[in-house]
Scaffold this active site. Structure first.
Site, PDB file in Angstrom:
ATOM      1  N   LYS A  27       0.832  -1.386  -0.122  1.00 43.20           N
ATOM      2  CA  LYS A  27       0.074  -0.170  -0.145  1.00 43.20           C
ATOM      3  C   LYS A  27       0.903   1.222  -0.026  1.00 43.20           C
ATOM      4  O   LYS A  27       1.617   1.477   0.691  1.00 43.20           O
ATOM      5  CB  LYS A  27      -0.752  -0.049   1.288  1.00 43.20           C
ATOM      6  CG  LYS A  27      -1.893   0.979   1.284  1.00 43.20           C
ATOM      7  CD  LYS A  27      -2.734   1.012   2.559  1.00 43.20           C
ATOM      8  CE  LYS A  27      -3.820   2.110   2.431  1.00 43.20           C
ATOM      9  NZ  LYS A  27      -4.757   2.054   3.643  1.00 43.20           N
ATOM     10  N   SER A  56      -9.450   2.349   2.847  1.00 39.04           N
ATOM     11  CA  SER A  56      -8.805   2.997   2.119  1.00 39.04           C
ATOM     12  C   SER A  56      -7.672   2.099   1.285  1.00 39.04           C
ATOM     13  O   SER A  56      -6.917   2.746   0.336  1.00 39.04           O
ATOM     14  CB  SER A  56      -7.730   4.107   2.822  1.00 39.04           C
ATOM     15  OG  SER A  56      -6.905   3.595   3.868  1.00 39.04           O
ATOM     16  N   SER A  98     -10.112   0.016   6.779  1.00 40.35           N
ATOM     17  CA  SER A  98      -9.422   0.230   5.337  1.00 40.35           C
ATOM     18  C   SER A  98      -8.918  -0.887   4.917  1.00 40.35           C
ATOM     19  O   SER A  98      -8.397  -0.977   3.728  1.00 40.35           O
ATOM     20  CB  SER A  98      -8.407   1.404   5.564  1.00 40.35           C
ATOM     21  OG  SER A  98      -9.107   2.407   5.919  1.00 40.35           O
TER      22      SER A  98
END
Length: 519
Positions: free
Chosen positions: A98, A173, A197
């Site tokens: 990420k 996210s 997330s």
């Protein structure tokens, strides 16, 4: 000219005094200026030393930004190839990271224009552990703007398309981390989770995502939001992938204050060996308050009854595997959102937005280059902050000016209400089950044509179940358990602190029942 900060002018000190309501005449100000000079000289002194930093053990090239053709879902922020060790549990596995996690020499934006142009000089601890375990890092995955969204359309690099319907959100996210898994671009990915997330995109795209117990996986070298809510963890297309990646990244890191004194001395990190433990004899609680949410007391959209039915059927399937299933009520679960909301809103403003993503008053590794880049971005382009971050800043500053830190402090002191309720339930049950999200993936919202309210609300309105485990710190996993109108449904299981292996075994047991898409 000396290296380090300039000495402040009397006018600068006067402006600071005025800001804080200090009544200082010219003589007093000059005397304070003499004292401040001591601090400035200390700054100049430390500039001669090189900071201790995180290791960068494996060679790499910078890679490249993928073309649109190479990145049809917009799930990748950057592509690269970093080879790890010659052996280990991740040998032969590719891993996406990420873009809220530092990888030295690889551009990092954290989904935001604020960090545009920033290239980290360190590898996050979990990155080093992935490479030490033999993994190959093949890129940085796109994420939401400063990770301030649960949807999938707020990244400064454009929305991440849901693989099942490109007009819909991926969940976020860790939006890109989910999308590239479904696309088959990579074997495993890393996500981050402050309110859901990891689990939200897992639910909306049909992958597996584990938010580990708070403190189990070191957060060192990741972009922080709120230190008491920050989690990083594994995402994968199979439960085996979850266990494999968790085994590589979990463990004590003295540089992460989130871990101090939390991990039991006798904790077993061999999650792969627990995959076959099964669920026989385990007690699973169906949490009534996790279902049938009508949104009246929170303003959230009502739950989709079809999602509730699909998830309850998945939970009942555990009975075929020898588990005991019983429905319980825990009103405190619904209180969790309001406590979480204050902690994340007020805490992130102080810690991330005003504290340059590093804050202060904790002992561990401070990622100076990231903090400096964030501070420069905040000063140069504050209007590029996402709407949700501006909301946090405005709300926090107002409450701070009028009431001090009362509401953040009180919210932190009320965490025990939810944690105690969960721990009480865990005296009888091994697992608490509910939908990950109360409805399937919603459509993208267009920044250009929508109002601020219409843009922000759908990016935060699906996390009422997920955010609670961030408040309590318990491990929580999202498991794909069916489809509705071509969109995945997620089953969320939450367990006792540091019993992540129990959730992994339960996930593997459910996975053994067959293709979840046909459930």
């Amino acid at each position: 000219m000396p290296i380090g900060p300039e000495m402040p002018t009397q006018a600068k000190l006067q402006a600071i005094a005025d800001r804080y309501g200090l009544a200082l005449d010219a003589t007093m100000l000059a005397e304070y200026g003499t004292l401040v000079a001591g601090t400035i000289n200390a700054c100049r002194y430390v500039e001669q030393f090189v900071e201790q930093t995180l290791p960068v053990k494996y060679p790499r090239t910078v890679g490249q930004k993928p073309t649109v053709a190479e990145n049809p879902l917009n799930g990748w922020s950057w592509r690269c190839k970093i080879e790890g060790a010659d052996s280990g549990p991740l040998k032969g596995y590719t891993v996406g990271i990420k873009d809220a996690v530092c990888v030295a020499g690889i551009p990092m934006r954290n989904g935001s224009r604020i960090l545009e142009g920033y290239i980290p000089d360190v590898d996050a601890t979990l990155v080093t552990r992935i490479l030490d375990a033999g993994g190959v890092i093949t890129g940085k995955t796109n994420c939401e703007d400063l990770c301030f969204s649960g949807a999938g359309y707020t990244s400064s690099q454009g929305p991440v398309k849901n693989p099942h319907d490109h007009e819909r959100s991926t969940g976020a996210s860790s939006s890109g981390s989910a999308a590239v898994l479904v696309a088959g671009d990579v074997d495993l990915t890393i996500g981050g989770d402050q309110g859901g997330s990891i689990r939200l995109p897992a639910s909306w795209t049909g992958v597996y995502g584990l938010k580990p117990t708070y403190g189990l996986v070191p957060y060192t070298g990741c972009a922080m939001i709120e230190g008491t809510l920050d989690h990083a963890g594994p995402m994968a297309n199979t439960t085996d992938g979850i266990a494999r990646l968790l085994q590589a990244i979990a463990g004590t890191d003295p540089e992460d204050p989130r871990q101090r004194g939390l991990i039991p001395a006798n904790h077993d990190f061999d999650y792969l060996s627990r995959l076959g433990d099964g669920i026989k004899g385990k007690k699973i609680a169906i949490l009534r308050e996790g279902f049938g949410q009508d949104g009246k007391d929170s303003g959230f959209p009502a739950a989709d009854p079809r999602v509730d039915e699909k998830v309850k059927a998945a939970i009942r399937a555990f009975e075929k595997l020898g588990a005991e299933v019983e429905e319980i009520s825990m009103p405190e679960h619904l209180q969790g959102y309001f406590i979480w909301s204050l902690i994340i809103t007020l805490g992130s403003a102080e810690f991330m937005l005003k504290g340059s993503g590093l804050g202060s008053n904790w002992k561990g590794h401070y990622n100076t280059s990231l903090g400096e880049a964030f501070a420069r971005g905040m000063k140069a382009r504050p209007n590029d902050l996402p709407h949700a971050a501006i909301l946090s800043l405005l709300a926090s500053e107002y409450l701070q000016e009028e009431y001090g830190g009362r509401y953040y402090w009180k919210a932190q002191n009320l965490r025990h209400l939810v944690t105690d309720a969960y721990n009480k339930a865990f005296e009888r049950f091994d697992i608490i089950a509910m939908p990950t999200t109360p409805f399937t993936a919603t459509k993208h919202v267009d920044r250009a044509s929508s109002s601020i309210v219409d843009f922000v609300a759908p990016s935060l309105d699906m996390l009422r179940n997920t955010c609670v485990a961030n408040v309590t710190g318990h491990p929580s996993i999202s498991i794909p358990c069916g489809m509705i109108d071509g969109l995945p449904v997620g089953l969320m299981l939450t367990g006792r602190a540091f019993e992540d292996a129990t959730l992994i075994a339960a996930s593997a047991a459910y996975e053994s029942l067959g293709d979840w898409r046909k459930a």
